[in-house]
Design a protein around this motif. Structure first.
Motif, PDB file in Angstrom:
ATOM      1  N   THR A  21      10.143   6.675   3.751  1.00  0.00           N
ATOM      2  CA  THR A  21      10.142   7.074   2.281  1.00  0.00           C
ATOM      3  C   THR A  21      10.716   5.968   1.618  1.00  0.00           C
ATOM      4  OG1 THR A  21      10.056   9.427   2.540  1.00  0.00           O
ATOM      5  CG2 THR A  21      10.735   8.621   0.477  1.00  0.00           C
ATOM      6  N   ASP A  44       4.133  14.151   2.477  1.00  0.00           N
ATOM      7  CA  ASP A  44       5.360  14.942   3.129  1.00  0.00           C
ATOM      8  C   ASP A  44       5.727  16.136   2.234  1.00  0.00           C
ATOM      9  OD1 ASP A  44       7.565  16.156   4.023  1.00  0.00           O
ATOM     10  OD2 ASP A  44       8.599  14.228   4.598  1.00  0.00           O
ATOM     11  N   ASN A  48      10.065  14.139  -1.022  1.00  0.00           N
ATOM     12  CA  ASN A  48      11.176  13.056  -1.169  1.00  0.00           C
ATOM     13  C   ASN A  48      10.655  11.944  -2.086  1.00  0.00           C
ATOM     14  OD1 ASN A  48      12.749  14.580   0.233  1.00  0.00           O
ATOM     15  ND2 ASN A  48      12.545  13.499   2.110  1.00  0.00           N
ATOM     16  N   ASP A 124       3.034   7.930   2.821  1.00  0.00           N
ATOM     17  CA  ASP A 124       4.251   8.129   3.338  1.00  0.00           C
ATOM     18  C   ASP A 124       4.295   9.317   3.879  1.00  0.00           C
ATOM     19  OD1 ASP A 124       6.918   8.288   3.705  1.00  0.00           O
ATOM     20  OD2 ASP A 124       7.571   9.385   1.774  1.00  0.00           O
TER      21      ASP A 124
HETATM   22 MG   LIG Z   1      10.299  10.729   4.234  1.00  0.00          MG
END
Ligand SMILES: [Mg+2]
Ligand SMILES: Nc1ncnc2c1ncn2[C@@H]1O[C@H](COP(=O)(O)OP(=O)(O)OP(=O)(O)O)[C@@H](O)[C@H]1O
Length: 253
Positions: A21, A44, A48, A124
């Motif tokens: 990330t 994700d 995050n 990501d």
């Molecule tokens: Mg991550």
């Protein structure tokens, strides 16, 4: 407007906490600072990346794209947009699976018209190698960039990524490895060389970036303060590293 179709890079590793990330965010920002038009996509459900970019409760997320809606593009900075995610992304898996083959191509399809607008689209990925979300990333991407922390068990996560690429190769035979980048490196001496050699033994064909990203508390601080390393601390070593990584990526083509 990008001159030619943008490159889609998935940032993946089976291992958690290896700076996937942080790399998506800071490499993305570095490329944007180099006048590249960049789209970051949070793949994700933990969200995050979204949170680190100040999007804690996004109105629409990547999940809505899998429901057939438009990409929720959020302008973050000059040349830098984000498609955020939230826990609702976890509910996409089952629905995508039920669609059969087209379920694997949803992201690729949705990104197709956006390729003209961006130089880089960076995905990501979560630290998992199973499921429809990561499969969608592998089918949509041109290449996979793998962050690795030089510590015990570093090589383990790599096998998972290569297996993931193989599993989806039938739907994306052109998927390449962009390279391995060492992150959270405490020094470039013996320990780092040890892991470079270990990786070379198993994956001699894989490109390893010359640039390494040093461990720096400023990277974590920037995330907590919902910004990138350059805005938080431009002179920081890790900021210089991420800029060098962007330059290396641009040079490698
Ligand atoms: Mg991550
Ligand atoms: N260069 C660095 N120096 C210090 N801390 C870092 C660095 N890069 C990342 N971190 C910190 O390490 C932690 C893990 O990083 P990050 O969330 O980017 O990893 P990840 O691979 O995306 O994790 P996950 O597998 O959970 O998605 C975070 O707290 C982050 O701020």
């Amino acid at each position: 407007m990008a001159q030619q179709p943008g490159k889609i890079i998935a940032i993946a590793n089976h291992k958690g906490g290896v700076a996937k990330t942080a790399t998506a965010h800071n490499l993305g920002k570095a490329l944007a600072m180099k006048k590249q038009k960049v789209l970051l996509i949070d793949m994700d459900a933990q969200g995050n990346l979204s949170q680190n970019m100040g999007q804690n409760e996004p109105e629409a997320t990547l999940h809505s794209v899998f429901e057939g809606n438009e990409m929720p593009l959020i302008p973050i900075d000059e040349n830098l947009d984000l498609v955020p995610s939230d826990l609702d992304l976890d509910y996409a898996d089952e629905k995508l699976r039920a669609q059969g083959l087209p379920g694997y191509r949803q992201l690729s399809k949705a990104l197709s018209p956006l390729r003209e607008k961006y130089d880089f689209i960076i995905l990501d990925c979560p630290p998992s190698v199973r499921g429809m979300i990561v499969s969608n990333a592998m089918v949509a991407a041109d290449s996979v960039l793998i962050p690795v922390v030089p510590e015990k068990g570093a090589v383990k996560g790599l096998a998972g990524v290569f297996r993931l690429m193989e599993d989806n190769a039938i739907m994306n035979e052109n998927l390449k490895v962009e390279g391995i980048v060492f992150t959270r490196v405490k020094d470039r001496t013996a320990l780092h060389s040890h892991y470079v050699e270990e990786i070379r033994e198993d994956y001699d064909h894989v490109h390893i970036f010359e640039t390494i990203v040093h461990e720096s508390i400023a990277v974590a601080e920037a995330g907590t303060m919902e910004t990138d390393i350059f805005t938080h601390s431009a002179k920081n070593k890790a900021a210089q590293d991420y800029m060098a990584l962007a330059e290396e990526l641009l040079t490698n083509g």
